[in-house]
Design a protein around this motif. Structure first.
Motif, mmCIF file in Angstrom:
data_model
loop_
_atom_site.group_PDB
_atom_site.id
_atom_site.type_symbol
_atom_site.label_atom_id
_atom_site.label_comp_id
_atom_site.label_asym_id
_atom_site.label_seq_id
_atom_site.Cartn_x
_atom_site.Cartn_y
_atom_site.Cartn_z
ATOM 1 N N GLU A 35 -12.143 82.750 23.166
ATOM 2 C CA GLU A 35 -12.432 81.317 23.245
ATOM 3 C C GLU A 35 -11.604 80.601 24.310
ATOM 4 N N ILE A 36 -11.494 81.223 25.458
ATOM 5 C CA ILE A 36 -10.770 80.629 26.583
ATOM 6 C C ILE A 36 -11.620 79.513 27.181
ATOM 7 N N GLU A 37 -10.980 78.387 27.491
ATOM 8 C CA GLU A 37 -11.661 77.239 28.093
ATOM 9 C C GLU A 37 -11.010 76.897 29.423
ATOM 10 N N PRO A 38 -11.778 76.712 30.482
ATOM 11 C CA PRO A 38 -13.209 76.960 30.525
ATOM 12 C C PRO A 38 -13.466 78.465 30.441
ATOM 13 N N SER A 39 -14.592 78.807 29.876
ATOM 14 C CA SER A 39 -14.945 80.221 29.722
ATOM 15 C C SER A 39 -15.297 80.797 31.094
ATOM 16 N N PRO A 40 -15.261 82.122 31.227
ATOM 17 C CA PRO A 40 -15.688 82.726 32.490
ATOM 18 C C PRO A 40 -17.109 82.308 32.878
ATOM 19 N N SER A 41 -18.012 82.175 31.905
ATOM 20 C CA SER A 41 -19.388 81.766 32.207
ATOM 21 C C SER A 41 -19.449 80.318 32.697
ATOM 22 N N GLN A 42 -18.649 79.442 32.088
ATOM 23 C CA GLN A 42 -18.607 78.046 32.542
ATOM 24 C C GLN A 42 -18.067 77.972 33.968
ATOM 25 N N LEU A 43 -17.004 78.719 34.229
ATOM 26 C CA LEU A 43 -16.417 78.732 35.564
ATOM 27 C C LEU A 43 -17.398 79.328 36.574
ATOM 28 N N ALA A 44 -18.169 80.335 36.180
ATOM 29 C CA ALA A 44 -19.184 80.924 37.062
ATOM 30 C C ALA A 44 -20.212 79.868 37.460
ATOM 31 N N SER A 45 -20.626 79.045 36.508
ATOM 32 C CA SER A 45 -21.580 77.965 36.809
ATOM 33 C C SER A 45 -20.995 76.988 37.816
ATOM 34 N N GLU A 46 -19.718 76.665 37.650
ATOM 35 C CA GLU A 46 -19.059 75.761 38.593
ATOM 36 C C GLU A 46 -19.005 76.369 39.987
ATOM 37 N N ILE A 47 -18.697 77.660 40.068
ATOM 38 C CA ILE A 47 -18.653 78.352 41.361
ATOM 39 C C ILE A 47 -20.032 78.308 42.018
ATOM 40 N N LEU A 48 -21.067 78.597 41.240
ATOM 41 C CA LEU A 48 -22.431 78.593 41.780
ATOM 42 C C LEU A 48 -22.870 77.206 42.228
ATOM 43 N N ASN A 49 -22.253 76.174 41.642
ATOM 44 C CA ASN A 49 -22.556 74.791 42.032
ATOM 45 C C ASN A 49 -21.667 74.290 43.164
ATOM 46 N N GLY A 50 -20.883 75.184 43.759
ATOM 47 C CA GLY A 50 -20.108 74.828 44.945
ATOM 48 C C GLY A 50 -18.648 74.523 44.739
ATOM 49 N N SER A 51 -18.150 74.616 43.518
ATOM 50 C CA SER A 51 -16.722 74.374 43.299
ATOM 51 C C SER A 51 -15.911 75.493 43.949
ATOM 52 N N PRO A 52 -14.836 75.140 44.649
ATOM 53 C CA PRO A 52 -14.019 76.177 45.282
ATOM 54 C C PRO A 52 -13.278 77.011 44.237
ATOM 55 N N LEU A 53 -12.993 78.236 44.584
ATOM 56 C CA LEU A 53 -12.273 79.145 43.691
ATOM 57 C C LEU A 53 -10.893 79.423 44.264
ATOM 58 N N LYS A 54 -9.862 79.187 43.467
ATOM 59 C CA LYS A 54 -8.510 79.572 43.863
ATOM 60 C C LYS A 54 -8.501 81.093 43.973
ATOM 61 N N PRO A 55 -7.950 81.658 45.045
ATOM 62 C CA PRO A 55 -7.958 83.118 45.197
ATOM 63 C C PRO A 55 -7.224 83.822 44.057
ATOM 64 N N VAL A 56 -7.716 85.005 43.689
ATOM 65 C CA VAL A 56 -7.018 85.842 42.729
ATOM 66 C C VAL A 56 -5.860 86.517 43.449
#
Length: 117
Positions: A55-76
């Motif tokens: 139950e991590i928030e935001p979930s990986p799926s929620q974060l994936a949606s944000e990435i697909l909508n153009g939100s930048p991703l901090k590098p791993v």
């Protein structure tokens, strides 16, 4: 100086000295069983990340949606793999971001990463 920095402040300063991130094929990254400081819950498979049973928030799926909508991703953050085999790197920090990237793009697109020696 007579002050203390928080862990997040130190990490932010470290980021300034890493240079530009590189792009790494997700197939070359091994998700290791323990976090560097061993304090965070972990998903070691894509299926676990999709279920989000921790139950991590935001979930990986929620974060994936944000990435697909153009939100930048901090590098791993990765380090060179310590053993022989197909993996070139071990994932040190950014597991939720890594799984979000996998959900969004699979292995079809390299993920932004910092390589830590």
């Amino acid at each position: 100086f007579d002050f203390d920095l928080s862990k997040s402040e130190i990490e932010e300063i470290d980021t300034c000295f890493r240079g530009d991130p590189v792009s790494v094929d997700p197939d070359l990254i091994q998700v290791i069983d323990a976090d560097v400081d061993d304090t965070h819950p972990i998903y070691t498979t894509l299926e676990q990340a999709r279920r989000n049973h921790l139950e991590i928030e935001p979930s990986p799926s929620q974060l994936a949606s944000e990435i697909l909508n153009g939100s930048p991703l901090k590098p791993v953050e990765l380090r060179p793999a310590r053993g022989e085999g197909r993996f070139k790197y071990e994932l040190l920090h950014g597991r939720i971001r890594y799984w979000a990237w996998q959900i969004a793009f699979g292995c079809s697109r390299p993920i932004p990463a910092f390589i830590i020696d």
